[in-house]
Scaffold this motif. Structure first.
Motif, PDB file in Angstrom:
ATOM      1  N   VAL A 296       0.849  -1.206   0.000  1.00 41.16           N
ATOM      2  CA  VAL A 296       0.000   0.000   0.000  1.00 41.16           C
ATOM      3  C   VAL A 296       0.879   1.249   0.000  1.00 41.16           C
ATOM      4  CG1 VAL A 296      -1.678   1.336   1.352  1.00 41.16           C
ATOM      5  CG2 VAL A 296      -1.937  -1.145   1.153  1.00 41.16           C
ATOM      6  N   LEU A 297       1.957   1.211   0.797  1.00 48.50           N
ATOM      7  CA  LEU A 297       2.864   2.357   0.911  1.00 48.50           C
ATOM      8  C   LEU A 297       3.852   2.429  -0.241  1.00 48.50           C
ATOM      9  CD1 LEU A 297       3.551   1.854   4.714  1.00 48.50           C
ATOM     10  CD2 LEU A 297       2.185   3.698   3.708  1.00 48.50           C
ATOM     11  N   GLU A 298       4.122   1.288  -0.854  1.00 51.03           N
ATOM     12  CA  GLU A 298       5.099   1.199  -1.954  1.00 51.03           C
ATOM     13  C   GLU A 298       4.449   0.498  -3.146  1.00 51.03           C
ATOM     14  OE1 GLU A 298       8.240   2.319  -1.827  1.00 51.03           O
ATOM     15  OE2 GLU A 298       9.119   1.987   0.154  1.00 51.03           O
ATOM     16  N   PRO A 299       3.461   1.144  -3.779  1.00 49.61           N
ATOM     17  CA  PRO A 299       2.696   0.461  -4.835  1.00 49.61           C
ATOM     18  C   PRO A 299       3.529   0.062  -6.042  1.00 49.61           C
ATOM     19  CG  PRO A 299       2.126   2.800  -4.742  1.00 49.61           C
ATOM     20  CD  PRO A 299       2.953   2.513  -3.532  1.00 49.61           C
ATOM     21  N   GLY A 300       4.704   0.636  -6.178  1.00 47.15           N
ATOM     22  CA  GLY A 300       5.566   0.262  -7.303  1.00 47.15           C
ATOM     23  C   GLY A 300       6.339  -1.022  -7.078  1.00 47.15           C
ATOM     24  N   LYS A 301       6.317  -1.540  -5.873  1.00 44.84           N
ATOM     25  CA  LYS A 301       7.063  -2.759  -5.553  1.00 44.84           C
ATOM     26  C   LYS A 301       6.182  -3.992  -5.761  1.00 44.84           C
ATOM     27  CE  LYS A 301      10.173  -0.696  -2.081  1.00 44.84           C
ATOM     28  NZ  LYS A 301      11.300  -0.567  -3.000  1.00 44.84           N
ATOM     29  N   ALA A 302       6.749  -5.038  -6.337  1.00 44.11           N
ATOM     30  CA  ALA A 302       6.044  -6.313  -6.458  1.00 44.11           C
ATOM     31  C   ALA A 302       5.863  -6.913  -5.074  1.00 44.11           C
ATOM     32  CB  ALA A 302       6.837  -7.272  -7.339  1.00 44.11           C
ATOM     33  N   ILE A 303       4.855  -7.755  -4.937  1.00 46.31           N
ATOM     34  CA  ILE A 303       4.565  -8.318  -3.615  1.00 46.31           C
ATOM     35  C   ILE A 303       5.729  -9.169  -3.124  1.00 46.31           C
ATOM     36  CG2 ILE A 303       3.323 -10.369  -4.445  1.00 46.31           C
ATOM     37  CD1 ILE A 303       2.599  -8.175  -1.312  1.00 46.31           C
ATOM     38  N   GLU A 304       6.457  -9.797  -4.025  1.00 47.05           N
ATOM     39  CA  GLU A 304       7.615 -10.593  -3.597  1.00 47.05           C
ATOM     40  C   GLU A 304       8.666  -9.718  -2.905  1.00 47.05           C
ATOM     41  OE1 GLU A 304       5.489 -12.592  -6.887  1.00 47.05           O
ATOM     42  OE2 GLU A 304       6.312 -10.555  -6.651  1.00 47.05           O
ATOM     43  N   GLU A 305       8.863  -8.511  -3.426  1.00 47.88           N
ATOM     44  CA  GLU A 305       9.818  -7.588  -2.806  1.00 47.88           C
ATOM     45  C   GLU A 305       9.316  -7.116  -1.450  1.00 47.88           C
ATOM     46  OE1 GLU A 305      12.306  -3.514  -3.941  1.00 47.88           O
ATOM     47  OE2 GLU A 305      10.874  -4.377  -5.371  1.00 47.88           O
ATOM     48  N   CYS A 306       8.016  -6.900  -1.353  1.00 47.00           N
ATOM     49  CA  CYS A 306       7.423  -6.472  -0.077  1.00 47.00           C
ATOM     50  C   CYS A 306       7.529  -7.571   0.973  1.00 47.00           C
ATOM     51  CB  CYS A 306       5.962  -6.063  -0.288  1.00 47.00           C
ATOM     52  SG  CYS A 306       5.761  -4.623  -1.373  1.00 47.00           S
ATOM     53  N   VAL A 307       7.351  -8.832   0.550  1.00 44.36           N
ATOM     54  CA  VAL A 307       7.526  -9.959   1.472  1.00 44.36           C
ATOM     55  C   VAL A 307       8.970  -9.990   1.969  1.00 44.36           C
ATOM     56  CG1 VAL A 307       7.538 -12.481   1.690  1.00 44.36           C
ATOM     57  CG2 VAL A 307       5.660 -11.344   0.489  1.00 44.36           C
ATOM     58  N   ALA A 308       9.914  -9.763   1.071  1.00 43.33           N
ATOM     59  CA  ALA A 308      11.332  -9.773   1.453  1.00 43.33           C
ATOM     60  C   ALA A 308      11.643  -8.670   2.464  1.00 43.33           C
ATOM     61  CB  ALA A 308      12.208  -9.617   0.210  1.00 43.33           C
ATOM     62  N   ILE A 309      11.028  -7.502   2.296  1.00 39.71           N
ATOM     63  CA  ILE A 309      11.227  -6.398   3.244  1.00 39.71           C
ATOM     64  C   ILE A 309      10.671  -6.780   4.612  1.00 39.71           C
ATOM     65  CG2 ILE A 309      10.537  -4.027   3.800  1.00 39.71           C
ATOM     66  CD1 ILE A 309      10.519  -3.497   0.739  1.00 39.71           C
TER      67      ILE A 309
END
Length: 331
Positions: A296-309
């Protein structure tokens, strides 16, 4: 009220302004308990409209204790509750994972109504003292990225209807309003709901309010991403159904997500997750809820990258350090 009830009994829908005025009059004590109970019954018999929901929300927010944390542009991560699953505190765990990753969180919550431990129960188990002082909340979000807002301290108007809600012993429109009346008015929200009808209602409401959001539900009735079966995500720019298997997760059993029988047991599970000592099912469930909040905060990131964060926040100990600092600041 008589005229409004007759209109509602005739299946009319109120405007946003009519809904706002109606609820303001309720909070000012202008109607008797029988009239209010009849009104609440109407909304058990038919769906509430987006305009009605926003109007009721505006009325509650008018009388709130106002807290300005707007410069932080925080996110709230919350479930509607009422799914009857008695899960551990997944949204609250996810909030500390997101804060540990460096994002600002303004978490709004309350004691559990349908589960053993709501967000306020598990926070209180750590010795935290709730506050509605803006200076203390500001210090918390500045120094550890998260502030916790215990709902009863900020919404005095809800006290007017509390006895009626308790006497009715069924969910009402006020259950729908809970996730919408964070006094900080965060511009970002991840909301877990228990069914697709609520998903549509909230997604349309967030759109109308101009917020960045994700509404999530598991198709077996959890008001969060449970990873027990397929789950659906609706965001501002897309909606999608995910299967656990396609994101590399073996579906977890419902028993693995149960929050225990006492607030103390729920707090131990909460601590185990943030200490990275939980079961794999508990950990992955928290990580995926945190990941979609990050998206939601980083809509340009793929969900895989968000999971990694999210994973890095938890496994590095940053989420746990955030919790420890939060406890120190708020005791």
């Amino acid at each position: 009220m008589k005229a409004i009830l007759n209109r509602l009994f005739n299946h009319e829908i109120l405007s946003q302004e009519e809904s706002r005025s109606l609820l303001l009059n309720i909070t000012r004590g202008q109607y008797n308990e029988a009239q209010i109970a009849a009104l609440l019954a109407v909304y058990k018999m038919r769906p509430i409209s987006v305009d009605e929901l926003i109007g009721f929300r505006e009325a509650l927010l008018e009388s709130r204790i106002r807290i300005d944390l707007s410069e932080f542009s925080p996110i709230d991560i919350v479930g509607t509750g009422g799914d009857g699953k008695n899960t551990f505190n997944i949204s609250t765990c996810a909030s500390f994972v997101v804060a540990g990753a460096g994002y600002k969180v303004a978490k709004h919550g309350n004691y559990g109504a349908t589960s053993v431990s709501g967000a306020s129960n598990v926070i209180e188990q750590h010795g935290v003292k709730f506050t509605n002082e803006e200076s203390r909340l500001r210090r918390s979000i500045e120094e550890c990225n998260i502030a916790y807002l215990h709902a009863p301290l900020f919404n005095p108007a809800m006290k007017t209807v509390a006895p009626i809600r308790k006497a009715l012993q069924v969910s009402t429109i006020f259950n729908l309003l809970g996730p919408l009346v964070n006094p900080v008015l965060p511009p970002n929200q991840l909301l877990g709901v228990a069914d697709l009808a609520q998903m549509r209602l909230y997604a349309q409401t967030f759109q109308a309010l101009g917020m960045e959001f994700a509404v999530v539900t598991s198709l077996d009735g959890y008001d969060e991403i449970s990873l027990t079966t397929e789950f659906k995500v609706v965001m501002k720019h897309y909606e999608r159904i995910y299967r656990p298997e396609e994101i590399g997760i073996t579906p977890v059993s419902p028993q693995e997500l149960v929050g225990g029988e006492t607030p103390q047991q729920a707090a131990r599970i909460f601590d185990n997750v943030l200490e990275n000592r939980s079961t794999e099912a508990q950990k992955e469930c928290v990580l995926y809820n945190a990941a979609f909040a990050i998206q939601v905060l980083e809509p340009g990131k793929a969900i895989e990258e968000c999971v990694a964060i999210a994973r890095e926040s938890l496994e590095s100990g940053k989420a746990l350090e955030t919790l420890k600092k939060f406890i120190t600041l708020n005791n």
